[in-house]
Design a protein around this motif. Structure first.
Motif, short mmCIF file in Angstrom:
data_model
loop_
_atom_site.label_atom_id
_atom_site.label_comp_id
_atom_site.label_asym_id
_atom_site.label_seq_id
_atom_site.Cartn_x
_atom_site.Cartn_y
_atom_site.Cartn_z
N SER A 161 0.82 -1.21 0.00
CA SER A 161 0.00 0.00 0.00
C SER A 161 0.86 1.27 0.00
N GLU A 162 2.16 1.13 0.30
CA GLU A 162 3.06 2.28 0.32
C GLU A 162 3.91 2.34 -0.95
N GLU A 163 3.60 1.48 -1.92
CA GLU A 163 4.33 1.40 -3.17
C GLU A 163 5.81 1.09 -2.94
N MET A 164 6.05 0.22 -1.98
CA MET A 164 7.40 -0.26 -1.70
C MET A 164 7.35 -1.78 -1.61
N SER A 165 8.52 -2.39 -1.58
CA SER A 165 8.59 -3.84 -1.43
C SER A 165 9.88 -4.19 -0.70
N VAL A 166 9.97 -5.46 -0.29
CA VAL A 166 11.16 -5.94 0.41
C VAL A 166 12.19 -6.41 -0.60
N ALA A 167 13.39 -5.85 -0.52
CA ALA A 167 14.48 -6.32 -1.37
C ALA A 167 15.32 -7.37 -0.65
N GLY A 168 15.35 -7.28 0.67
CA GLY A 168 16.13 -8.25 1.45
C GLY A 168 15.68 -8.25 2.90
N LEU A 169 15.84 -9.41 3.55
CA LEU A 169 15.49 -9.54 4.96
C LEU A 169 16.51 -10.48 5.58
N GLN A 170 17.20 -9.99 6.61
CA GLN A 170 18.28 -10.76 7.22
C GLN A 170 18.12 -10.82 8.73
N GLN A 171 18.54 -11.94 9.29
CA GLN A 171 18.50 -12.14 10.73
C GLN A 171 19.87 -12.65 11.19
N ASP A 172 20.45 -11.96 12.18
CA ASP A 172 21.76 -12.39 12.65
C ASP A 172 21.63 -13.43 13.75
N LEU A 207 21.92 -13.21 16.85
CA LEU A 207 21.21 -12.74 18.04
C LEU A 207 19.71 -12.58 17.79
N GLY A 208 19.30 -12.84 16.55
CA GLY A 208 17.88 -12.70 16.22
C GLY A 208 17.50 -11.31 15.76
N GLN A 209 18.48 -10.41 15.62
CA GLN A 209 18.20 -9.05 15.17
C GLN A 209 17.82 -9.07 13.69
N LEU A 210 16.70 -8.45 13.38
CA LEU A 210 16.14 -8.49 12.03
C LEU A 210 16.31 -7.15 11.34
N SER A 211 16.85 -7.19 10.12
CA SER A 211 17.02 -5.98 9.31
C SER A 211 16.40 -6.19 7.94
N ALA A 212 15.67 -5.16 7.48
CA ALA A 212 15.03 -5.22 6.17
C ALA A 212 15.65 -4.18 5.25
N GLN A 232 15.84 -1.40 10.73
CA GLN A 232 16.24 -2.36 11.76
C GLN A 232 15.07 -2.56 12.72
N PHE A 233 14.57 -3.82 12.77
CA PHE A 233 13.41 -4.14 13.60
C PHE A 233 13.78 -4.79 14.93
N GLY A 234 15.00 -5.20 15.10
CA GLY A 234 15.39 -5.84 16.35
C GLY A 234 14.96 -7.29 16.42
N ASP A 235 14.87 -7.80 17.65
CA ASP A 235 14.63 -9.23 17.84
C ASP A 235 13.29 -9.54 18.50
N ARG A 236 12.41 -8.56 18.62
CA ARG A 236 11.12 -8.83 19.26
C ARG A 236 10.06 -7.86 18.73
N ASP A 237 8.81 -8.19 19.02
CA ASP A 237 7.66 -7.32 18.70
C ASP A 237 7.68 -6.88 17.24
N ALA A 296 17.62 7.14 4.71
CA ALA A 296 18.57 6.06 4.43
C ALA A 296 18.36 4.89 5.38
N LYS A 297 18.07 5.20 6.64
CA LYS A 297 18.00 4.14 7.64
C LYS A 297 17.09 4.53 8.79
N ILE A 298 16.29 3.57 9.26
CA ILE A 298 15.46 3.76 10.43
C ILE A 298 15.74 2.63 11.40
N ASP A 299 16.02 3.01 12.65
CA ASP A 299 16.29 2.01 13.70
C ASP A 299 15.11 1.99 14.66
N LEU A 300 14.37 0.90 14.66
CA LEU A 300 13.16 0.78 15.50
C LEU A 300 13.41 -0.06 16.76
#
Length: 268
Positions: A179-190, A192-197, A206-211, A233-237
């Motif tokens: 709905s935002e006219e965007m898409s996922v190019a990559g999704l990685q988890q390290d 420690l479970g930290q998730l970055s899109a 950066q979404f972190g490892d929870r919630d 360029a980057k958002i850290d949540l």
């Protein structure tokens, strides 16, 4: 007139068979029954032998094949049907075919009188797994040739080797971003479970490892609100509330400064 004399009826009674006769009769009946069984067994044996000797006369392969050649499938099937129509181990054929890289399912059936029917379903990748693998919608990893037509697919990776959970998060984020006219190019988890899109517009989140779902909702509120017209360029949540934001202009300014000093610039 004199009465006629009455004729008396003569009753002839048959003698019951003797015990010796009854024994002989039962023996005869048993002999006939045994002979019948022997004859039926012989006929059945001949018929079964005939059935087991029936050859496989035709192999039919069906399915929309884009990545697997029919010749490669035939090479696996042909040695397996040499023993005959009924002796062919169709489960073994199915298992062997499903070991091929691009085959998701192989349904093998007998079709009377001498045909083996093979219905093949190929894997449908939804994303790349690392550099050389692929993921299907169930989160199963499979490996095949690195094909140019799939190089633009989203790339997923987890150091925890948990593709199923990662695929679920990818599908959630991808659905929200449409709905935002965007898409996922990559999704990685390290580890420690930290998730970055990494998004199609070049943004890293950066979404972190929870919630995860809660933080996705917060991200959408940010880009629809305060950051609507910003180049980010980057958002850290990885915060309980709010987010850290790196504007694209600051990123490129920092990158230029580092390059002028002969160094390199990373996204961290």
């Amino acid at each position: 007139m004199a009465a006629k004399p009455r004729k008396e009826k003569t009753v002839v009674r048959s003698k019951a068979p003797s015990s010796q006769g009854r024994s002989w009769l039962r023996a005869l009946q048993r002999a006939i029954a045994i002979a019948g069984v022997i004859v039926m067994a012989g006929v059945t044996g001949v018929f079964v032998t005939y059935l087991m000797s029936l050859p496989v006369e035709e192999i039919v392969i069906r399915g929309d094949l884009k990545h697997v050649k029919r010749d490669d499938i035939s090479v696996i099937i042909e040695p397996r049907v040499e023993r005959g129509f009924l002796r062919t181990d169709i489960q073994r054929i199915s298992d062997d075919l499903e070991r091929l890289a691009w085959i998701e399912r192989a349904d093998v059936r007998r079709r009377w009188p001498g045909t083996v029917l093979v219905i093949v379903s190929e894997e449908q990748p939804i994303a790349r797994w690392g550099e050389v693998g692929y993921l299907n919608a169930r989160g199963d990893i499979f490996y095949g040739d690195v094909l140019p037509e799939y190089q633009q697919m989203p790339q997923l990776w987890s150091d925890r080797r948990s593709p199923g959970a990662l695929v679920e998060r990818y599908q959630l984020l991808q659905t929200v971003l449409m709905s935002e006219e965007m898409s996922v190019a990559g999704l990685q988890q390290d580890q420690l479970g930290q998730l970055s899109a990494f998004l199609s517009n070049g943004m890293e989140v950066q979404f972190g490892d929870r919630d995860f779902a809660v933080r996705v909702s917060r991200f959408i509120r940010l880009i629809r609100g305060d950051l609507r017209n910003e180049q980010i360029a980057k958002i850290d949540l990885r915060y309980e509330q709010g987010a850290a934001v790196l504007p694209a202009s600051e990123k490129w300014a920092r990158a230029s400064a580092v390059r002028s000093q002969g160094g390199s610039y990373g996204s961290n």
